[in-house]
Each structure stands twice: as structure tokens, then as C-alpha cells.
Write an enzyme that holds these catalytic residues in place. Structure first.
Site, mmCIF file in Angstrom:
data_model
loop_
_atom_site.group_PDB
_atom_site.id
_atom_site.type_symbol
_atom_site.label_atom_id
_atom_site.label_comp_id
_atom_site.label_asym_id
_atom_site.label_seq_id
_atom_site.Cartn_x
_atom_site.Cartn_y
_atom_site.Cartn_z
ATOM 1 N N GLN A 161 0.826 -1.213 0.000
ATOM 2 C CA GLN A 161 0.000 0.000 0.000
ATOM 3 C C GLN A 161 0.864 1.269 0.000
ATOM 4 O O GLN A 161 0.462 2.308 0.533
ATOM 5 C CB GLN A 161 -0.954 -0.009 1.189
ATOM 6 C CG GLN A 161 -2.135 -0.962 1.014
ATOM 7 C CD GLN A 161 -2.967 -0.602 -0.220
ATOM 8 O OE1 GLN A 161 -3.064 0.563 -0.612
ATOM 9 N NE2 GLN A 161 -3.582 -1.608 -0.825
ATOM 10 N N SER A 162 2.039 1.195 -0.582
ATOM 11 C CA SER A 162 2.942 2.341 -0.586
ATOM 12 C C SER A 162 2.347 3.560 -1.301
ATOM 13 O O SER A 162 1.980 3.497 -2.477
ATOM 14 C CB SER A 162 4.244 1.929 -1.278
ATOM 15 O OG SER A 162 5.019 3.074 -1.582
ATOM 16 N N ASN A 163 2.271 4.673 -0.569
ATOM 17 C CA ASN A 163 1.845 5.934 -1.187
ATOM 18 C C ASN A 163 2.913 6.447 -2.141
ATOM 19 O O ASN A 163 2.622 7.046 -3.165
ATOM 20 C CB ASN A 163 1.610 6.990 -0.106
ATOM 21 C CG ASN A 163 0.510 6.601 0.845
ATOM 22 O OD1 ASN A 163 -0.609 6.304 0.414
ATOM 23 N ND2 ASN A 163 0.805 6.564 2.137
#
Ligand SMILES: *Cc1c(COP(=O)(O)O)cnc(C)c1O
Length: 328
Positions: free
Chosen positions: A74-76
Site C-alpha cells: 500500500q505504498s503511497n
């Protein structure tokens, strides 16, 4: 202090607004303000785009046509990179850490929509041989005649750190327009580049603020080392900046169950804050950091003594909320 700004692209909507948190200020008896870096864009939203403006300018100046970067599923940072690459016509290769194959959701869904090429690696590899994996991807691209540019986790290296060096200058300009000064600037600390940029600008420009970080993935001692390491890389491209370990103020105790994991208290805080201020924090970074700040103000932590006007940076992350829908 004299310094030379590296080449920069214009991708983010800047300057981001600064707003007063009315009800929360009343509750803690200090003036609390929030800088809306969650509004730097939609696909590009959050803090990473400020760093990417510098990192991608460097990549393009070097004639690279594919960006390789990495993070959690879920890396922004990976999502912002995928969006920026699509906008600039660059390829994007993402190495995402995950032990299980999950359905596209949140940032991972957006990565797919934005056309990034995604490969998953197990957490053991992510921890032990990430640099090697990224070099392997780069070598593979070279065989296909493509020129890769590697951006490390969170773009928290010397070049990316300029993003928040410049954000601090932006804040200073906004203070002059507002006719008010913030005694402290507060942010979540994930890979350290945001904090490092703010603290280096504060020191280099003699702004005299307290720069306060809330680590969300490891303890303060670990991040103090990391931030000092970024300072070393940063001084390579500018005049060296004096930043002592003792100037680095980090509030320990808000990691909770660990990186990207939530507790019931954290999620209930996020919900209360949404209903109090009409602002959605994210579960991985800003929810933990704002909760830490308010708790330590209420506990009268001496590191926060005497602060009257405090600016919290909303570094974004809203898409990370949706995969946690079942936990609410
Ligand atoms: C990456 C990130 C942070 C932490 O910034 P670092 O520069 O990595 O320390 C904070 N908030 C959000 C929403 C992020 O995506």
C-alpha cells in the site's frame, strides 16, 4: 545561507493551504494548524510528490526512461511515482513487499490503473536484499535497451530531501503572509526524508523552530541514525548543514503494532478526528502521528513545553484507508 537548488519539475499543486484546527486547538489549549500536503494532487497526493519533483528531474536529466522504486503493497510513494511516470511518459517498475497475493485495492489498485509494472517480493527479501533486487531489475531493463533510474524507499535520499527543504521555505513564506510564526512543525516519520528536509531547512535558514517527528515504524534511536545519514547525503549537493543529533526531536511510543498495522484505539482516534475537524487522516502515518502529538501535548511532555502555535503536516495517505475497511 547560500545554496543551489537542484533541477526541479513542477508536478504538485503548491503552495498547499494551512488551516486552523479549531476544535482540537480548544481541546489542547494551544493553537494547532495543519498544512494540507494531502492536497498536493489527487493521484499524486501526499508528501512523496514533493520529493519526486527533484528525483524525477534528476532521472530525466540523466536520460533515464524507466523509474524503478519500491515499498509496501500500500505504498503511497509507489502510487505517486506511478502517477508521475504516467504523466511524464516514463516507464514505472514497482517492487512491492508482500507475503501474500492480495486483490488490487487502495494504492495497489491505482498502481495497476496507472500502468506500473509490478513485481512482488517476500518481506524477507525486502529486508535483506532489496538493493540487489532493484539492481537486478535495472540490469533486466538494460538488456531490453532501457535505462532505469532507482529511487530508494520513500525517495528519502539526498536528492528527494530537497522536497521538504523547499516545503519549509514555503511554510516560512506563508508565515510572512499570515503575519504569524509557528513554534513547531510536526510530521510522521516513515523513511525519514520529510523530517530531514524540514530539519535541514530549519537549521540552514536559522528559522529557530522545533521540528518534531513521530516515528511510525521503528524507535526514535533508529530514525535518529537514519536522519543523520540523510544529512550526510544531502551535504554532498549543497553547503554542509549543521544538524546535531540533539536537534532531532522524535516522540517515541506511537508505532503501535508495527508498520501499517492498526490498533482499535488508533482507528477510533482517526474516526473521532474526522468527526471533529472534517479531515481524514490515514491509518499508517498521519493518524498515528496526530494521535502522538495530541497525547504528548496533553501529557505535558517537556519536549513540547512552551509551544504556542504548532503546525502539523498532513502528509496524505488516504488510499491506504480503504483496504482497512473491515477493521472499522
Ligand atoms: C511516506 C509517508 C510519510 C513519511 O514520510 P517519510 O519521508 O518517508 O518519513 C508520512 N505520511 C504519509 C502519508 C506517507 O506516505
Amino acid at each position: 545561507m547560500e545554496f543551489q537548488l537542484p533541477a526541479r519539475l513542477s508536478l504538485a499543486n503548491l503552495p498547499t493551504p494551512i488551516q486552523r484546527l479549531e476544535r482540537t486547538s480548544e481541546r489542547v489549549g494551544r493553537e494547532l494548524w495543519i498544512k494540507r500536503d494531502d492536497c498536493t494532487g489527487l493521484e499524486l497526493s501526499g508528501n512523496k510528490i514533493r520529493k519526486l519533483e527533484f528525483a524525477l528531474a534528476q532521472a530525466m536529466a540523466q536520460g533515464c526512461d524507466v523509474i524503478i522504486t519500491t515499498g509496501g503493497i500500500q505504498s503511497n510513494h509507489c502510487r505517486a511515482t506511478a502517477a508521475a511516470c504516467a504523466r511524464l511518459g516514463l516507464g514505472c517498475e514497482l517492487v512491492l513487499a508482500s507475503d501474500e497475493k492480495t486483490e488490487p485495492d487502495g494504492n495497489y489498485l491505482l498502481d495497476e490503473l496507472l500502468g506500473a509494472r509490478i513485481r512482488f517480493i517476500p518481506f524477507t527479501d525486502y529486508r535483506s536484499r532489496l538493493a540487489e533486487v532493484l539492481e537486478e531489475v535495472k540490469a533486466e531493463l538494460a538488456q531490453r535497451g532501457q535505462r532505469g533510474y532507482i529511487i530508494p524507499v520513500g525517495a528519502s535520499n539526498g536528492i528527494g530531501t530537497w522536497g521538504y527543504f523547499e516545503a519549509m521555505r514555503e511554510i516560512h513564506g506563508q508565515e510572512e503572509a499570515m503575519g504569524a510564526t509557528f513554534d513547531a512543525v510536526v510530521c510522521a516519520v516513515g523513511s525519514g526524508g520529510t523530517y530531514a528536509g524540514l530539519a535541514l531547512a530549519n537549521a540552514a535558514l536559522g528559522l529557530g523552530k522545533r521540528v518534531i517527528g513521530v516515528p511510525i515504524a521503528a524507535d526514535a534511536a533508529t530514525f535518529r541514525e537514519q536522519i543523520l545519514g540523510i544529512r550526510e547525503e544531502f551535504s554532498l549537493i549543497s553547503a554542509p548543514v549543521e544538524l546535531d543529533a540533539s536537534d532531532i526531536i522524535l516522540l517515541d511510543g506511537y508505532v503501535g503494532r508495527g508498520y501499517a498495522l492498526s490498533t482499535a484505539e488508533e482507528l477510533s482516534f482517526l474516526k473521532d478526528f474526522a468527526r471533529t475537524e472534517g479531515i481524514i487522516l490515514d491509518p499508517v502515518y498521519t493518524g498515528k502521528a496526530m494521535r502522538g502529538l495530541l497525547s504528548e501535548l496533553e501529557a505535558e511532555n517537556p519536549l513540547l513545553a512552551g509551544l504556542e502555535r504548532v503546525l502539523f503536516i498532513h502528509t496524505g495517505g488516504i488510499f491506504g484507508l480503504f483496504p482497512k475497511r473491515h477493521q472499522f
